[in-house]
Design an enzyme around this catalytic site. Structure first.
Site, PDB file in Angstrom:
ATOM      1  CD  GLU A  91       3.240  -0.754   7.549  1.00 45.90           C
ATOM      2  OE1 GLU A  91       3.423  -0.566   8.767  1.00 45.90           O
ATOM      3  OE2 GLU A  91       3.375   0.159   6.701  1.00 45.90           O
ATOM      4  CG  ASP A  98      -0.229  -0.093   2.529  1.00 42.71           C
ATOM      5  OD1 ASP A  98       0.749  -0.851   2.610  1.00 42.71           O
ATOM      6  OD2 ASP A  98      -0.639   0.586   3.485  1.00 42.71           O
TER       7      ASP A  98
END
Length: 435
Positions: free
Chosen positions: A180, A122
């Protein structure tokens, strides 16, 4: 210190290095493509499609759609595992009619091991300021923490291992994890069973790290990164005219007292041996200079390494807020969230990574053994389930102006680190599965 993981003789390490370095152009290409299409947590659809496309192209078994956008790839080694202490058993004598089959010694094959490799995918809600050909094409979203590099390294590792299955025993699971940066994709993936079928024996992961120069590596046993917790508090006072404070309960004064009092937690309530941080990052109150605000809002973060401190800060912060509000006649609303636990490395796996790093960085001077940060990582959830090691791979290059800190709108890193990351992973696979 003598390494408990002696240099492997299972593969030609010079051949490994040459093969991985030949992948460097592809690693850069993959990383830059991912950098141009950044996506926030649990929205990594384009990223997941790209990863799945590559895995399918290389004939790698994988599952998609785990915890929304996560992917798990499985690569099965073809080499027979070597047992350091092979076990033998006596096969029972069997009788077939009048003929007896004599006892024989049977060598039991050692259990095939499973090593997991984790990479996050991400990006962050940041507007990129870099003027590069591969800059983000998504307004307000940027890979400002190196996760594009992590994904590219994991892809390169998957490609290499698939092409060299004959060189390793056991199984490698490569986990491409969403979110994350928040709200956290590791735990949902664990809950979905990514550490099962086959069961993972150990896990490793890396973070490209602009706090270290290119060519260095940070690894340590124990706590590497801190637990991350957050809090929000709203103070309810009584507003009024700035010239008539006796008619009010000043929420700004109450908030100021709370901020000051919170600093005593680390200074006076936490053992000086235990590092910890309590930070109030936001404080909002008031609309005009001569109006006493009836409401003040604050939020902050807590960081610590010692797992024994879990639960302590939420209780102590609430006690302080309640005490100050009672003293000054205010009310409050308090919310506390424990996001990620501390990232704690297994001593044995940290030693494995360190022993590999001695070969990859080529000089012990490049290994930073006590590298720590109060930053947090949800890799911590994986490390709570199985032994593992998370480590930092230096990626900063001052000469190329590639040294901006993580989460900065001009963050970028020296892409030479990509091949080094693949080599670290491949050699860790060899050291763990073939030893």
């Amino acid at each position: 210190m003598v390494s408990t993981f002696p240099n492997s003789t299972n593969i030609d390490l010079s051949r490994v290095r040459l093969a991985i370095r030949s992948l460097q152009p592809q690693l850069v290409e993959w990383r830059r493509r991912l950098h141009q299409k950044p996506e926030l947590g649990f929205q990594e659809k384009l990223t997941a499609e790209f990863v799945s496309q590559k895995l399918q192209e290389w004939g790698i078994e994988h599952q998609t759609g785990i915890a929304e956008t996560g992917i798990v790839a499985i690569i099965r080694g073809e080499k027979q595992p070597e047992a350091s202490n092979p076990k033998s058993i006596d096969a029972s004598a069997a009788t077939y009619g009048s003929h007896s089959v004599s006892k024989r010694r049977v060598i039991q094959n050692p259990k095939s091991k499973v090593l997991a490799i984790r990479a996050d995918m991400d990006a962050l809600p940041i507007q990129e300021q870099n003027e590069v050909a591969y800059r983000s094409q998504h307004d307000g979203i940027m890979h400002a923490c190196g996760h594009d590099g992590h994904t590219a390294i994991a892809l390169g590792t998957a490609y290499y291992l698939q092409q060299h299955r004959q060189d390793f025993a056991g199984t490698v699971k490569i986990i491409f994890q969403p979110a994350e940066e928040g709200p956290g994709g590791a735990k949902p993936m664990i809950d979905a069973g990514v550490l099962k079928n086959p069961d993972v024996d150990a896990i490793i992961g890396l973070h490209l790290w602009n706090n270290l120069p290119l060519g260095t590596l940070g690894v340590r046993a124990g706590a590497l990164m801190a637990a991350v917790e957050t809090f929000n508090c709203t103070i309810f006072g009584k507003g009024g005219h700035g010239a008539m404070p006796h008619q009010t309960v000043d929420s700004v004064v109450v908030a100021a007292q709370i901020v000051n009092a919170l600093q005593t937690i680390v200074a006076r309530n936490v053992n000086p041996i235990d590092s910890a941080v309590v930070t109030v990052g936001e404080l909002h109150a008031g609309t005009k200079c001569n109006v006493i605000a009836d409401t003040a809002r604050m939020s902050g973060t807590v960081r610590y390494f010692n797992p024994a401190l879990q639960g302590f800060f939420s209780q102590r912060i609430k006690q302080i807020i309640a005490g100050v509000c009672q003293t000054l006649g205010a009310n409050y609303d308090f919310q506390y969230c424990e996001l990620y636990p501390a990232t704690i490395n297994d001593a044995g796996m940290a030693e494995l990574v360190r022993s590999v790093a001695e070969e990859v960085v080529e000089t012990p001077v490049g290994i930073v053994p006590e590298c720590q940060t109060m930053g947090g990582e949800d890799m911590s959830y994986f490390l709570q389930e199985v032994p593992g090691c998370y480590f930092f791979l230096g990626s900063a290059n001052q000469q190329k102006n590639l040294a901006y800190p993580h989460h900065h709108p001009r963050f970028d890193f020296d892409e030479t680190a990509l091949a080094m990351g693949v080599e670290m992973f491949v050699r860790c696979v060899d050291r763990f599965l073939n030893r």
